[in-house]
Design a protein around this motif. Structure first.
Motif, PDB file in Angstrom:
ATOM      1  N   TYR A  57       0.828  -1.209   0.000  1.00  0.00           N
ATOM      2  CA  TYR A  57       0.000   0.000   0.000  1.00  0.00           C
ATOM      3  C   TYR A  57       0.862   1.258   0.000  1.00  0.00           C
ATOM      4  CZ  TYR A  57      -4.739  -1.862   0.943  1.00  0.00           C
ATOM      5  OH  TYR A  57      -5.966  -2.456   0.849  1.00  0.00           O
ATOM      6  N   LEU A  60       1.623   3.622  -2.914  1.00  0.00           N
ATOM      7  CA  LEU A  60       0.571   4.471  -3.465  1.00  0.00           C
ATOM      8  C   LEU A  60       0.866   5.946  -3.219  1.00  0.00           C
ATOM      9  CD1 LEU A  60      -2.635   2.534  -2.319  1.00  0.00           C
ATOM     10  CD2 LEU A  60      -1.810   2.747  -4.675  1.00  0.00           C
ATOM     11  N   THR A  63       2.319   8.179  -5.893  1.00  0.00           N
ATOM     12  CA  THR A  63       1.572   8.499  -7.119  1.00  0.00           C
ATOM     13  C   THR A  63       1.212   9.972  -7.220  1.00  0.00           C
ATOM     14  OG1 THR A  63      -0.540   7.863  -6.076  1.00  0.00           O
ATOM     15  CG2 THR A  63       0.609   6.175  -7.358  1.00  0.00           C
ATOM     16  N   PHE A 143      -5.354  -6.355  -6.115  1.00  0.00           N
ATOM     17  CA  PHE A 143      -5.867  -5.043  -6.524  1.00  0.00           C
ATOM     18  C   PHE A 143      -4.713  -4.058  -6.661  1.00  0.00           C
ATOM     19  CE2 PHE A 143      -6.850  -0.684  -5.555  1.00  0.00           C
ATOM     20  CZ  PHE A 143      -7.950  -0.411  -6.350  1.00  0.00           C
ATOM     21  N   LEU A 144      -3.840  -4.015  -5.670  1.00  0.00           N
ATOM     22  CA  LEU A 144      -2.741  -3.061  -5.704  1.00  0.00           C
ATOM     23  C   LEU A 144      -1.820  -3.314  -6.893  1.00  0.00           C
ATOM     24  CD1 LEU A 144      -1.907  -2.953  -1.895  1.00  0.00           C
ATOM     25  CD2 LEU A 144      -2.991  -1.140  -3.243  1.00  0.00           C
ATOM     26  N   TYR A 147      -3.472  -1.936  -9.841  1.00  0.00           N
ATOM     27  CA  TYR A 147      -3.409  -0.468  -9.807  1.00  0.00           C
ATOM     28  C   TYR A 147      -2.058   0.022 -10.323  1.00  0.00           C
ATOM     29  CZ  TYR A 147      -4.322   4.241  -7.897  1.00  0.00           C
ATOM     30  OH  TYR A 147      -4.527   5.587  -7.746  1.00  0.00           O
ATOM     31  N   TYR A 148      -0.970  -0.577  -9.826  1.00  0.00           N
ATOM     32  CA  TYR A 148       0.361  -0.165 -10.269  1.00  0.00           C
ATOM     33  C   TYR A 148       0.574  -0.491 -11.744  1.00  0.00           C
ATOM     34  CZ  TYR A 148       1.401   0.371  -5.278  1.00  0.00           C
ATOM     35  OH  TYR A 148       1.390   0.761  -3.958  1.00  0.00           O
ATOM     36  N   GLU A 151      -1.235   2.096 -13.846  1.00  0.00           N
ATOM     37  CA  GLU A 151      -0.483   3.337 -13.959  1.00  0.00           C
ATOM     38  C   GLU A 151       0.658   3.189 -14.960  1.00  0.00           C
ATOM     39  OE1 GLU A 151      -1.062   6.447 -12.440  1.00  0.00           O
ATOM     40  OE2 GLU A 151      -2.966   5.396 -12.172  1.00  0.00           O
ATOM     41  N   LEU A 191      -8.088  -8.255 -10.863  1.00  0.00           N
ATOM     42  CA  LEU A 191      -9.304  -7.601 -10.375  1.00  0.00           C
ATOM     43  C   LEU A 191     -10.469  -8.587 -10.274  1.00  0.00           C
ATOM     44  CD1 LEU A 191      -8.965  -4.190 -12.224  1.00  0.00           C
ATOM     45  CD2 LEU A 191      -8.570  -4.667  -9.793  1.00  0.00           C
ATOM     46  N   VAL A 208      -8.759  -1.565   0.473  1.00  0.00           N
ATOM     47  CA  VAL A 208      -9.470  -1.824  -0.773  1.00  0.00           C
ATOM     48  C   VAL A 208     -10.784  -2.553  -0.514  1.00  0.00           C
ATOM     49  CG1 VAL A 208      -9.306  -2.971  -3.009  1.00  0.00           C
ATOM     50  CG2 VAL A 208      -7.275  -1.990  -1.974  1.00  0.00           C
ATOM     51  N   LEU A 216     -12.124  -0.049 -10.825  1.00  0.00           N
ATOM     52  CA  LEU A 216     -10.879  -0.104 -11.585  1.00  0.00           C
ATOM     53  C   LEU A 216     -11.005  -1.041 -12.774  1.00  0.00           C
ATOM     54  CD1 LEU A 216      -8.012   0.891 -11.874  1.00  0.00           C
ATOM     55  CD2 LEU A 216      -7.271  -0.915 -10.292  1.00  0.00           C
ATOM     56  N   SER A 380      -8.692   9.024  -5.514  1.00  0.00           N
ATOM     57  CA  SER A 380      -8.295   8.344  -6.745  1.00  0.00           C
ATOM     58  C   SER A 380      -9.487   7.938  -7.602  1.00  0.00           C
ATOM     59  CB  SER A 380      -7.465   7.094  -6.394  1.00  0.00           C
ATOM     60  OG  SER A 380      -7.146   6.383  -7.562  1.00  0.00           O
TER      61      SER A 380
END
Length: 492
Positions: A57, A60, A63, A143-144, A147-148, A151, A191, A208, A216, A380
């Protein structure tokens, strides 16, 4: 060439904070610690997995630069700062003159891959120890990682993937940059698992949820023009009635509005640790807030800062009369100063406007440099964004009635009435939704990528070159150390 290297200060700090120092490094995967962790002696309990998850986490918080560049690269804002040489990488991106030698793009590459690496560390040893809450830990981890990866694929296109294994030294010489479709397939798979194993309510504030994973996923589908799939998953999220629009748009961006009913996913910031310009990613605070701040400001409500990321006159004028979002999103500093007996300085490319959503407020609690440790969370994914993504997905998959409903929910909050409802259909509705995204999400880091994915960037962003600037260049060092395994993005 001297670059940043991530040295882990201690085993505990590895899992709980960023705590990075500066040294030399050759590549994002050539990040040697001063000792080797013996994985066989870790991941022996639920507590071990949770510490590793906290570390995942933690990246994050880096970002903040992704968000700033998502605005500065677009038509919403200009670079600002003190002078043309103030953070030259940001200046180059504003002017679309950036090259593979750009420290800010290198930071995004390094920091987002650090996030991926921390997630992959958990995934590599996910089967070592069983405990009752394990599926949730793995779901949050996945999930993380999604997310990365999202990006990274937004900024750079094809990127290396290694499944559930950590990258090792010299992997860049043998692992190819995976095609964008493969990156999105990995994001989707992560996801899917997260949706299936997460609750609608967070286990802890900032953690999350199922809704965040659905949002997402819907966004990832939208970026691939998978409109039917996007509409389906976003409609499931909306139908669950977990989130709602906050009545007062202004309240969303105040500290008291953090993690509210409109928050689908927020990056949590605190003032718990100071930072300096030698290690901005060390900050537990939102660095962007200080960068956005009003130069040499003296007056009520706001604190000062470095005057980067300044909105343009055109962005300010894009709002219709009566739109309550205008003066929440953008501060007209001359009008404010005249009305409040305030003073301020002017920086480079001064426009007279500031990104009000993410300006420091007086009374923010800061430790160390107040411009680097602001506790203002980054919103976000907001529910308004979900509604607008769903509106676009339904419109582009043939259901204009539902698209109009979701669009007008956002507009009714903006104007406080139904007199500004949109009633067009087809391509005109598509344009109305895209225009609404700009107004609703002004200053929140989405604009550049919206323009790129909708094919509008070349005709909108000054200096934008088609078939080049849709992606940013892979950092020079990564190409060099791949020994020809990786090719640079076109045009760079």
């Amino acid at each position: 060439m001297k670059m940043k290297k991530y040295y882990i200060l201690s085993l505990l700090l590895l899992f709980t904070t960023v705590n990075l120092t500066t040294s030399c490094s050759e590549s994002f995967i050539n990040e040697d610690a001063p000792y080797s962790l013996d994985a066989e002696n870790y991941f022996n309990s639920e507590a071990d997995y949770n510490k590793a998850l906290i570390a995942a986490y933690d990246m994050l918080q880096s970002t903040y630069i992704n968000v700033m560049l998502g605005e500065i690269a677009s038509d919403n804002t200009l670079s600002g700062g003190e002078s043309a040489n103030d953070v030259i990488g940001i200046q180059q991106i504003d002017e679309m003159t950036h090259t593979p030698v750009n420290s800010n793009l290198k930071d995004i590459w390094n920091w987002m891959f650090a996030g991926v690496q921390r997630c992959n560390y958990i995934m590599e040893f996910k089967d070592k120890t069983d405990f009752a809450n394990k599926d949730q830990v793995i779901a949050e981890t996945r999930f993380l990682r999604a997310y990365y990866h999202f990006e990274l694929v937004k900024f750079f296109g094809p990127i290396p993937l290694k499944g559930d294994k950590r990258f090792q030294v010299d992997d860049e010489k043998s692992i190819p940059r995976a095609p964008v479709a493969d990156v999105y397939a990995s994001i989707e798979a992560d996801l899917f698992f997260a949706i299936d194993h997460l609750s609608a309510t967070p286990a802890q504030t900032g953690r999350v949820t199922k809704g965040a994973a659905q949002a997402l996923l819907g966004k990832a589908y939208l970026y691939q023009n998978k409109f039917t799939e996007s509409a389906a998953v976003l409609d499931q999220l909306i139908s669950a009635n977990t989130y709602s629009l906050v009545a007062d748009y202004n309240s969303i961006f105040e500290n008291a509005g953090e993690n509210g009913s409109e928050s689908v996913f927020e990056v949590q910031y605190t003032d718990a640790q100071g930072a300096d310009f030698g290690c901005l990613q060390c900050s537990e605070g939102n660095v962007a807030v200080g960068f956005n701040g009003i130069r040499n400001y003296s007056g009520p409500l706001f604190d000062g800062g470095y005057s980067f990321n300044v909105p343009t006159q055109e962005a300010y004028s894009a709002y219709e009369a009566g739109d309550n979002r205008k003066n929440v999103a953008i501060l007209d500093i001359a009008a404010w100063a005249a009305a409040n007996n305030a003073t301020y300085g002017t920086g480079y490319k001064h426009t007279g406007y500031f990104n009000r959503k993410y300006l420091a407020r007086k009374g923010d609690s800061n430790i160390g440099d107040q411009n680097l440790t602001n506790p203002n969370n980054y919103r976000s994914i907001r529910y308004a964004d979900v509604l607008l993504m769903a509106a676009e997905a339904f419109n582009r998959s043939g259901n204009d009635a539902k698209a109009t409903d979701y669009l007008n929910q956002v507009r009714r909050r903006a104007f406080g009435d139904t007199n500004h409802d949109v009633s067009v259909s087809g391509p005109a509705l598509t344009d109305a939704i895209w225009a609404e995204r700009r107004l609703e999400l002004m200053g929140e880091g989405h604009r550049f990528f919206d323009l790129v994915r909708t094919g509008k960037a070349a005709g909108t962003i000054t200096g934008f070159t088609a078939n080049k600037n849709e992606l940013f260049p892979i950092p020079y060092e990564e190409i060099q150390f791949s020994n020809g395994n990786w090719q640079q993005n076109p045009g760079y």
